[in-house]
Design a protein around this motif. Structure first.
Motif: not given
Ligand code: ADP
Ligand code: MG
Length: 725
Positions: A597-605
């Motif tokens: 669910d990579a969409d759940r994280f912001g780019l920096s994370t």
């Protein structure tokens, strides 16, 4: 009823119950002031009222795009629902004399009770063509008499599910009515006059309920001034002792022959323990530190470098040179896992140097703690590593000269102040220590100025040589075979795997994570949790033979450390975790990271997470798994696949969605800003803070007024939240 103040909880407002309270908390809104400060992030302009007939269908409907239209009209067919099937959409016609249009509402049976045949209404929505007929689906509709012309610029708030802009508007209106007069202006009269600013109460009213877009713009500008002054000056007033001359020890003597042969030999031993040559940027950063340590002006330096760029090494060398010079150095890490790892690295570096580091954690046994404290007090321990357990008052240092904080923004404001170890000398000066801060998070200049004051910066851009590039792939289905295959190939080769999940279990996300709500398409239920994943891995035929374990923030500290150690030692092959592994964990044998669910994280994370792999000499792979079809999410994935440079990602992210993710204030320990934009408002920040500083330095009535207002408003707006971050 007791009087209601800005600092009261939002639940003191009529209509805000426990469920709303929870939703507002997700938006970082706890007090009435927070609510008032929560200004819209954009506005819909409905003030251009048109007519149905003026809509040239032939010209417009050459594709499927909808077109915005606001108009006033009369309901011409009966807006009642079929009682037997309330699920059916509600449809009726509206005419304005120039034409008629069909309105269709889904899931809105309550509307039929609200409107009747012949009602005059105001409608705003998108016109589309359906079977050759003009229609609007789920438009905004209200009785015409309720919509005055000056209410046609509609605020749009950044919301979490279950709240509407209407809810917020209603509460804000009450809040401003009740406590708007308590709002104090933090802007100097001179600026306010020149800019034609209004009172803060009026400015907030204008921002929430603007009569025109121009009003909204003016309000935002004024509030940006307020906010940046509040943050910039407030921070300083809040941390004490500002402006008094501070001195620190000269750690490294200057001049020829200042360093003995013996010392030089020990220093060479340490450098050979390194086992590699420093990169050019590491060398330059370390030289900056050495220069600072030759002065009695306290060092105030930030080392900024991407994950894995080798900041820790620079920090370690800075401590060791301080220790060699007979003084004490402290390294503070935000977690015990990280502190333990630093301790190991530094122990290795200190081999045969005649010195040994000490490690102090919150969970260190009392007897051992006492022993370590004794060593610190006598000066026997000169290289001291630990968590905020080191910030307790009963620790006495013999000769503390250098304090290094890793990822300092993870410490609270109060703790940060303690980090400075200030001590008032008898001669009116303040004895301070040299301060070095390390961060992997790029900081916009405005924010750096605001939170770190006049901090000097050393940037490490270059990566250590011999690093393998990490290959990042986007996987658009959780069922993809690629995931299992990638893992089993690497596991069979004796390597290890990280799997990162956005949730711990069904309901719980990692505290402090930047879990994104609302934006991805799939509901929250579709998110794979750490525990779901553990079950799946243990049941996959190719993977079940490998030992797996879970790791998340709320586990017992002891269990966390043990799991980490077993993963680093190679006992655990698959580590299934939340974002807790984002910072610091160093296992060069783990070369695969699967982010579910990579969409759940912001780019920096995502970037920080990915920094955990690619630390050894083997080829590393990062798989971003997401079933989201959101354009924003997809472009984020694309960027991750195309770039591994944190600075570049930060810049792209900024283009993509403006400040707020990479450049979010939260990552620097500052609550979300509402009006100011840390990028575009740099000029306001400089101009305003300089003006206020001048006034405060000069003293007098205006200085007193500002001092008081800023302190009070800062306390309300930022201070309490900073404690929580
Ligand atoms: P950061 O703290 O910036 O994330 P670290 O200091 O932890 O980075 O370094 C990451 C890894 O790279 C560590 O395993 C470290 O031993 C190694 N490393 C650091 N500097 C160099 C260098 N100049 N050459 C080779 N490896 C290095
Ligand atoms: Mg580090």
């Amino acid at each position: 009823m007791a009087a209601i103040h800005l600092s009261n909880p939002v639940t003191d407002l009529y209509g805000v119950g426990p469920s709303a309270e929870e939703k507002l908390a997700k938006l970082d809104i706890y007090t009435i002031y927070d609510l008032i400060a929560f200004i819209p992030w954009r506005y819909d302009d409905w003030s251009n009222v048109g007519s149905i007939g003026s809509f040239d269908m032939a010209e417009r409907f050459d594709d499927n795009t909808g077109y915005d239209l606001s108009f006033r009209g009369t309901i011409t067919t009966n807006p009642s629902v079929n009682i037997t099937s309330r699920k059916k959409p509600l449809s009726f016609f509206v005419s304005d004399g120039t034409g008629r249009i069909k309105l269709t509402f889904f899931n809105s049976p309550y509307l039929s009770g609200k409107f009747s045949l012949g009602d005059e209404c105001f409608i705003h929505g998108q016109v589309t063509l359906f079977n050759g007929q003009m229609q609007m689906v789920n438009p905004y509709i209200e009785k015409a008499e309720k919509i005055t012309d000056d209410a046609l610029v509609r605020p749009v708030y950044h919301l979490t599910s279950g709240l509407t802009s209407n809810n917020i508007s209603k509460w804000v209106s009450t809040a401003i009515k009740l406590c708007g007069d308590e709002l104090l202006s933090c802007i100097p009269h001179s600026i306010a006059e020149q800019k034609g600013f209004v009172s803060p109460k009026e400015a907030y009213l204008m921002a929430h309920f603007p009569a025109s877009l121009e009003d909204a713009r003016r309000a935002r500008e004024q509030l940006a001034y307020e906010e940046l002054i509040l943050l910039g000056i407030g921070m300083k007033l809040y941390s004490s002792g500002h402006g008094i001359k501070e001195v620190a020890e000269q750690v490294i003597p200057s001049g020829p022959n200042a360093i003995s042969r013996d010392l030089a030999a020990r220093w060479n031993q340490i450098k050979s323990n390194l086992g590699f040559a420093l990169t050019g940027d590491q060398t330059a950063a370390f030289r900056d530190v050495q220069t600072d340590l030759m002065s009695t002006t306290p060092m105030n330096r930030l080392i900024q470098g991407d994950v894995g760029s080798g900041k820790t090494m620079v920090a370690a060398l800075s401590m060791l040179i301080t220790a060699l010079m007979g003084k004490q150095a402290v390294l503070l890490a935000p977690t015990s896992v990280l502190a333990t790892q630093h301790y190991k690295t530094i122990s290795g570096l200190m081999r045969n140097s005649g010195m040994e580091p000490v490690l102090l954690l919150g969970k260190t046994k009392a007897s051992e703690k006492a022993e370590i404290k004794e060593k610190i007090a006598t000066g026997e321990a000169r290289v001291i590593i630990g968590t905020h357990a080191l910030l307790t008052d009963d620790i006495r240092f013999k000769d503390l000269a250098l304090v290094i904080a890793d990822e300092q923004h993870r410490f609270g404001v109060k703790q940060r102040e303690k980090l400075l170890f200030k001590d008032e000398g008898s001669d009116g000066t303040i004895k301070s220590v040299h301060n070095l801060v390390m961060t992997a998070t790029p900081i916009p200049r405005t924010l750096a100025m605001v939170i770190y004051g006049d901090m000097a910066t050393s940037v490490i851009r270059e990566k250590p040589k011999g690093r393998q590039e990490i290959t990042t792939w986007f996987v658009n289905s959780k069922k993809s075979k690629a995931i299992e295959e990638m893992m089993s190939v690497k596991l069979a080769a004796g390597e290890q795997v990280y799997i990162v999940c956005a949730k711990i279990d069904k309901d719980e996300t990692e505290a402090g994570s930047d879990y994104l709500v609302g934006e991805p398409v799939g509901g929250d239920e579709s998110v794979t949790s750490v525990f779901d994943m553990k079950k799946q891995v243990d049941s996959m035929s190719n993977l079940s033979q490998y030992k797996s374990a879970v790791l998340y923030g709320s586990m017992k500290e002891k269990d966390k450390l043990e799991t980490m150690e077993r993963f680093i030692s190679g006992d655990i092959k698959i580590l299934i975790s939340t974002t807790v592994i984002e910072v610091g964990v160093d296992n060069p044998n783990a070369n695969v990271m699967i982010i579910m669910d990579a969409d759940r994280f912001g780019l920096s994370t995502l970037h920080q997470l990915r920094g955990r792999i690619g630390r050894g000499d083997k080829k590393s792979f990062c798989l971003l798994v997401s079933e989201s079809r959101s354009e924003l999410a997809l472009s984020r994935m694309k960027m991750m696949c195309e770039s591994s440079d944190g600075f570049e990602l930060a810049e792209k992210d900024l283009e993509l969605r403006g400040p707020g993710d990479f450049y979010g204030t939260r990552q620097h320990g500052i609550p979300t800003l509402r009006a100011a934009n840390l990028y575009t408002d740099m000029k306001i920040a400089t101009e305003a803070t300089e003006a206020v500083n001048k006034i405060i330095e000069a003293g007098g009535q205006e200085a007193e007024r500002l001092n008081e207002a800023i302190k009070k408003m800062f306390e309300l707006r930022f201070a309490r939240k900073m404690e929580q971050l």
